[in-house]
Design a protein around this motif. Structure first.
Motif, PDB file in Angstrom:
ATOM      1  N   PHE A 246       0.828  -1.205   0.000  1.00  0.00           N
ATOM      2  CA  PHE A 246       0.000   0.000   0.000  1.00  0.00           C
ATOM      3  C   PHE A 246       0.866   1.260   0.000  1.00  0.00           C
ATOM      4  O   PHE A 246       1.976   1.267   0.544  1.00  0.00           O
ATOM      5  N   SER A 247       0.317   2.312  -0.565  1.00  0.00           N
ATOM      6  CA  SER A 247       0.966   3.616  -0.517  1.00  0.00           C
ATOM      7  C   SER A 247       1.064   4.077   0.938  1.00  0.00           C
ATOM      8  O   SER A 247       0.160   3.806   1.748  1.00  0.00           O
ATOM      9  N   TRP A 248       2.155   4.796   1.280  1.00  0.00           N
ATOM     10  CA  TRP A 248       2.370   5.206   2.673  1.00  0.00           C
ATOM     11  C   TRP A 248       2.933   6.619   2.702  1.00  0.00           C
ATOM     12  O   TRP A 248       3.813   6.976   1.909  1.00  0.00           O
ATOM     13  N   THR A 249       2.414   7.427   3.619  1.00  0.00           N
ATOM     14  CA  THR A 249       2.856   8.812   3.782  1.00  0.00           C
ATOM     15  C   THR A 249       3.080   9.106   5.257  1.00  0.00           C
ATOM     16  O   THR A 249       2.305   8.660   6.113  1.00  0.00           O
ATOM     17  N   TYR A 250       4.125   9.852   5.530  1.00  0.00           N
ATOM     18  CA  TYR A 250       4.423  10.253   6.910  1.00  0.00           C
ATOM     19  C   TYR A 250       4.434  11.774   7.010  1.00  0.00           C
ATOM     20  O   TYR A 250       5.006  12.467   6.159  1.00  0.00           O
ATOM     21  N   VAL A 251       3.775  12.299   8.037  1.00  0.00           N
ATOM     22  CA  VAL A 251       3.793  13.730   8.320  1.00  0.00           C
ATOM     23  C   VAL A 251       4.426  13.932   9.687  1.00  0.00           C
ATOM     24  O   VAL A 251       3.938  13.405  10.696  1.00  0.00           O
ATOM     25  N   GLU A 252       5.513  14.670   9.720  1.00  0.00           N
ATOM     26  CA  GLU A 252       6.163  14.963  11.000  1.00  0.00           C
ATOM     27  C   GLU A 252       5.417  16.108  11.685  1.00  0.00           C
ATOM     28  O   GLU A 252       5.195  17.170  11.095  1.00  0.00           O
ATOM     29  N   CYS A 253       5.030  15.877  12.900  1.00  0.00           N
ATOM     30  CA  CYS A 253       4.304  16.892  13.667  1.00  0.00           C
ATOM     31  C   CYS A 253       5.311  17.765  14.405  1.00  0.00           C
ATOM     32  O   CYS A 253       6.064  17.291  15.253  1.00  0.00           O
ATOM     33  N   THR A 254       5.314  19.020  14.075  1.00  0.00           N
ATOM     34  CA  THR A 254       6.244  19.976  14.660  1.00  0.00           C
ATOM     35  C   THR A 254       5.480  21.112  15.314  1.00  0.00           C
ATOM     36  O   THR A 254       4.270  21.279  15.110  1.00  0.00           O
ATOM     37  N   GLY A 255       6.202  21.909  16.066  1.00  0.00           N
ATOM     38  CA  GLY A 255       5.591  23.080  16.682  1.00  0.00           C
ATOM     39  C   GLY A 255       5.025  24.038  15.644  1.00  0.00           C
ATOM     40  O   GLY A 255       3.981  24.661  15.857  1.00  0.00           O
ATOM     41  N   GLN A 284      -5.477  15.461  17.621  1.00  0.00           N
ATOM     42  CA  GLN A 284      -4.139  14.912  17.442  1.00  0.00           C
ATOM     43  C   GLN A 284      -3.748  14.779  15.972  1.00  0.00           C
ATOM     44  O   GLN A 284      -2.609  15.043  15.601  1.00  0.00           O
ATOM     45  N   ASP A 285      -4.680  14.353  15.118  1.00  0.00           N
ATOM     46  CA  ASP A 285      -4.333  14.231  13.701  1.00  0.00           C
ATOM     47  C   ASP A 285      -5.019  15.280  12.822  1.00  0.00           C
ATOM     48  O   ASP A 285      -4.983  15.178  11.594  1.00  0.00           O
ATOM     49  N   LEU A 286      -5.620  16.299  13.429  1.00  0.00           N
ATOM     50  CA  LEU A 286      -6.301  17.329  12.643  1.00  0.00           C
ATOM     51  C   LEU A 286      -5.369  18.029  11.665  1.00  0.00           C
ATOM     52  O   LEU A 286      -5.682  18.113  10.460  1.00  0.00           O
ATOM     53  N   PRO A 287      -4.208  18.554  12.102  1.00  0.00           N
ATOM     54  CA  PRO A 287      -3.343  19.223  11.117  1.00  0.00           C
ATOM     55  C   PRO A 287      -2.808  18.264  10.063  1.00  0.00           C
ATOM     56  O   PRO A 287      -2.531  18.674   8.934  1.00  0.00           O
ATOM     57  N   VAL A 288      -2.682  16.992  10.421  1.00  0.00           N
ATOM     58  CA  VAL A 288      -2.207  15.987   9.468  1.00  0.00           C
ATOM     59  C   VAL A 288      -3.236  15.785   8.366  1.00  0.00           C
ATOM     60  O   VAL A 288      -2.911  15.801   7.165  1.00  0.00           O
ATOM     61  N   ILE A 289      -4.496  15.590   8.763  1.00  0.00           N
ATOM     62  CA  ILE A 289      -5.574  15.405   7.791  1.00  0.00           C
ATOM     63  C   ILE A 289      -5.705  16.628   6.884  1.00  0.00           C
ATOM     64  O   ILE A 289      -5.862  16.510   5.660  1.00  0.00           O
ATOM     65  N   LEU A 290      -5.626  17.817   7.452  1.00  0.00           N
ATOM     66  CA  LEU A 290      -5.748  19.035   6.657  1.00  0.00           C
ATOM     67  C   LEU A 290      -4.600  19.163   5.666  1.00  0.00           C
ATOM     68  O   LEU A 290      -4.800  19.579   4.514  1.00  0.00           O
ATOM     69  N   ARG A 291      -3.398  18.775   6.076  1.00  0.00           N
ATOM     70  CA  ARG A 291      -2.253  18.850   5.156  1.00  0.00           C
ATOM     71  C   ARG A 291      -2.396  17.834   4.028  1.00  0.00           C
ATOM     72  O   ARG A 291      -2.139  18.146   2.857  1.00  0.00           O
ATOM     73  N   THR A 293      -5.101  16.477   2.778  1.00  0.00           N
ATOM     74  CA  THR A 293      -6.154  16.844   1.827  1.00  0.00           C
ATOM     75  C   THR A 293      -5.726  18.042   0.984  1.00  0.00           C
ATOM     76  O   THR A 293      -6.047  18.112  -0.207  1.00  0.00           O
ATOM     77  N   ALA A 294      -4.975  18.954   1.584  1.00  0.00           N
ATOM     78  CA  ALA A 294      -4.527  20.138   0.841  1.00  0.00           C
ATOM     79  C   ALA A 294      -3.522  19.778  -0.243  1.00  0.00           C
ATOM     80  O   ALA A 294      -3.551  20.362  -1.344  1.00  0.00           O
ATOM     81  N   ASP A 295      -2.626  18.821   0.033  1.00  0.00           N
ATOM     82  CA  ASP A 295      -1.606  18.491  -0.968  1.00  0.00           C
ATOM     83  C   ASP A 295      -2.045  17.382  -1.930  1.00  0.00           C
ATOM     84  O   ASP A 295      -1.273  16.955  -2.796  1.00  0.00           O
ATOM     85  N   GLY A 296      -3.285  16.898  -1.795  1.00  0.00           N
ATOM     86  CA  GLY A 296      -3.813  15.923  -2.730  1.00  0.00           C
ATOM     87  C   GLY A 296      -3.505  14.480  -2.405  1.00  0.00           C
ATOM     88  O   GLY A 296      -3.927  13.577  -3.147  1.00  0.00           O
ATOM     89  N   THR A 297      -2.789  14.220  -1.314  1.00  0.00           N
ATOM     90  CA  THR A 297      -2.528  12.834  -0.932  1.00  0.00           C
ATOM     91  C   THR A 297      -3.826  12.093  -0.676  1.00  0.00           C
ATOM     92  O   THR A 297      -3.979  10.922  -1.059  1.00  0.00           O
ATOM     93  N   LEU A 298      -4.764  12.769  -0.025  1.00  0.00           N
ATOM     94  CA  LEU A 298      -6.100  12.219   0.175  1.00  0.00           C
ATOM     95  C   LEU A 298      -7.069  12.990  -0.712  1.00  0.00           C
ATOM     96  O   LEU A 298      -7.288  14.185  -0.506  1.00  0.00           O
ATOM     97  N   PRO A 299      -7.671  12.335  -1.706  1.00  0.00           N
ATOM     98  CA  PRO A 299      -8.628  13.033  -2.567  1.00  0.00           C
ATOM     99  C   PRO A 299      -9.880  13.402  -1.791  1.00  0.00           C
ATOM    100  O   PRO A 299     -10.181  12.817  -0.745  1.00  0.00           O
ATOM    101  N   PRO A 300     -10.641  14.364  -2.297  1.00  0.00           N
ATOM    102  CA  PRO A 300     -11.810  14.853  -1.531  1.00  0.00           C
ATOM    103  C   PRO A 300     -12.894  13.813  -1.301  1.00  0.00           C
ATOM    104  O   PRO A 300     -13.718  13.986  -0.403  1.00  0.00           O
TER     105      PRO A 300
END
Length: 528
Positions: A246-255, A284-291, A293-300
């Motif tokens: 499966f496709s896999w993406t990682y988002v580093e959570c920073t300040g 906890q994952d709100l900014p991750v989900i928003l990022r 969807t914004a960059d197209g990794t998750l389609p609408p």
């Protein structure tokens, strides 16, 4: 008589006859959606068979059915979608809303209910039909509310007795696998070719969902994970996704990620939208989900499938030596962790919890059963399942495959003492899925230090929290390398918004560091 205010363009279907429905349901006859689901509920209500029909429906839905006498408000077994209601003045019209923002506007003279504040400040959510506003209620899980001109009638349809499972482990595993196979056949119909997004941690529940997607032959799957740099679970997540193809993406959570969320006003808006006047929104994952969807990794049109809440169903919350005398304290110590309350406020919260533990509690099995029932309909529905509001905020759909009715009832038919510790449940996952698919990595075990073990034996949770806070300030303990430190979110909330000092002075002895305690206090400040 009934004024209905529903958020537009968020999935509600109207039938033109005063009926509204959101989500989907399934029965032995197949999937039900839209007006078909509304007709099923309306016909059952008029025939006086609503409780039996609703008990037989699985899925994730909410419905409103009106007639000349009033309205029925219907929740599924997990209260997937909130419905709030209140009476407008003495004997006035009923107001029904699907979010706390609209209910606040519909109740211009609303007041916080002081009796609910201690529980909310320590636990982070309420339960049953209670909300933080006087005179406002929410439809509870497995509940139908009948509103008429002169009364409110609440019907609980979720209390049917389960049969005790009498087979061996292999029979249980066979039946569990069959139930999950049926579940994912329905997921295929719901997804209808859309991208399936899995929040894949290093734990077991989301891994099970990923394995089931692989077994079902789903190809359009995106896995994602997030956290601090160097977190060991991130590497496990990557390996699982790679092994399954499966496709896999990682988002580093920073300040900086959290700073953007706060500075742009997104955090405040989301908490108001997700809180339902009875819980703090999961961020906890709100900014991750928003990022993503914004960059197209998750389609609408993606459908998110988190692993809620396999570990709970499997018995992970049960503690040993649970007796009628000790149960309430054990539950308080486990869940009431947000803020350390002042003695009088703590007594109110403990008394309310104890009042919910009524019935014949004679032995450990009785106690664990009562614990599970409370946690399922209180914590899981209002706190854990409510985390899906983050997906909705980003415009995404979601489904919870591990809460399938047949699957849940099967494991609930197994004795609580047998399920305790999740050893049997974990054995099922490893033997039937993880080992055959080559993803049998074990979670790292957390080994308690001698000091922490001694503290857990001698001190309650509030005392341990104060001790830990003092030790952290003195530099004696520090976060482990790679830990995802949510304290930064709490710090941002405190610096930008401040905290309601009057509520703290009255109820809180010690405000814990971190995001959870700050969110609870901020939410109260926003809604009052």
């Amino acid at each position: 008589m009934v004024q209905i205010h529903l958020t537009p363009d968020v999935g509600w279907t109207a039938d033109g006859r005063g009926g509204y429905v959101k989500g989907w349901a399934y029965s032995p006859q197949g999937l039900l959606r839209g007006t078909e689901l509304l007709d099923c509920i309306r016909n059952a209500a008029h025939a006086g068979k609503l409780d039996g029909v609703l008990y037989g429906l699985g899925g994730e839905f909410a419905a409103i059915v009106q007639d000349s006498a009033g309205a029925w408000l219907v929740s599924d077994k997990l209260r997937s979608y909130p419905l709030l209601y209140a009476r407008c003045g003495d004997g006035g019209a009923w107001i029904v809303c699907d979010n706390g923002i609209d209910m606040s506007k519909s109740m211009p003279s609303h007041r916080l209910d002081g009796a609910m504040l201690p529980t909310f400040l320590a636990l982070g959510h309420l339960w049953g039909g209670d909300t933080l506003y006087e005179g406002c209620r929410i439809v509870a899980p497995s509940t139908c509310v009948r509103l008429t001109r002169d009364r409110e009638e609440v019907m609980d349809y979720g209390s049917n007795e389960l049969q005790n499972f009498e087979g061996d482990a292999e029979q249980l595993f066979d039946m569990s696998a069959a139930a999950l196979e049926d579940t994912f056949s329905r997921v295929a119909l719901l997804a209808n070719g859309r991208t399936l997004a899995i929040p894949l941690s290093g734990g077991y529940d989301s891994r099970l969902v990923a394995c089931l997607c692989k077994a079902a032959g789903f190809a359009n799957v995106v896995c994602y994970t997030y956290g601090g740099a160097g977190n060991a679970e991130v590497e496990v997540s990557r390996q699982v996704a790679r092994r399954l193809g499966f496709s896999w993406t990682y988002v580093e959570c920073t300040g900086a990620l959290w700073q953007d969320l706060v500075d742009g006003g997104t955090l405040e808006e989301y908490l108001l939208r997700a809180g339902n006047l009875n819980a703090i929104g999961h961020i906890q994952d709100l900014p991750v989900i928003l990022r993503l969807t914004a960059d197209g990794t998750l389609p609408p049109d993606a459908v998110v499938m988190p692993g809620h809440s396999g570990d709970f169903i499997g018995g992970s919350h049960f503690k040993p030596h649970c007796t009628p005398r000790r149960m309430v304290r054990m539950m308080y110590d486990k869940y009431y962790e947000l803020n350390v309350l002042r003695p009088a406020s703590k007594a109110m919260a403990v008394s309310r919890l104890a009042a919910a533990m009524t019935g014949g509690l004679h032995d450990e099995e009785d106690c664990l059963g009562a614990w599970y029932a409370w946690c399922k309909r209180a914590r899981q529905a209002n706190f854990i399942i409510n985390s899906v509001r983050a997906y909705e905020y980003a415009g995404l759909r979601w489904t919870l495959p591990l809460w399938d009715d047949a699957y849940v009832r099967l494991w609930e038919s197994v004795s609580c003492t047998v399920r305790r510790g999740s050893e049997l449940y974990e054995r099922f996952m490893f033997e039937r899925y993880f080992e055959p698919m080559g993803v049998a990595w074990r979670k790292p075990q957390i080994v308690a230090t001698r000091l922490s073990w001694l503290a857990s034996r001698l001190l309650d949770r509030d005392q341990r929290a104060l001790l830990k806070h003092l030790a952290a300030r003195a530099g004696i303990i520090k976060a482990r390398e790679g830990d995802y430190d949510m304290n930064v979110v709490g710090d941002l909330i405190r610096s930008r918004y401040g905290l309601p000092r009057d509520i703290i002075r009255r109820h809180v002895r010690f405000v814990r560091p971190g995001s959870m305690s700050a969110k609870a206090l901020l939410y109260l400040a926003l809604i009052r």
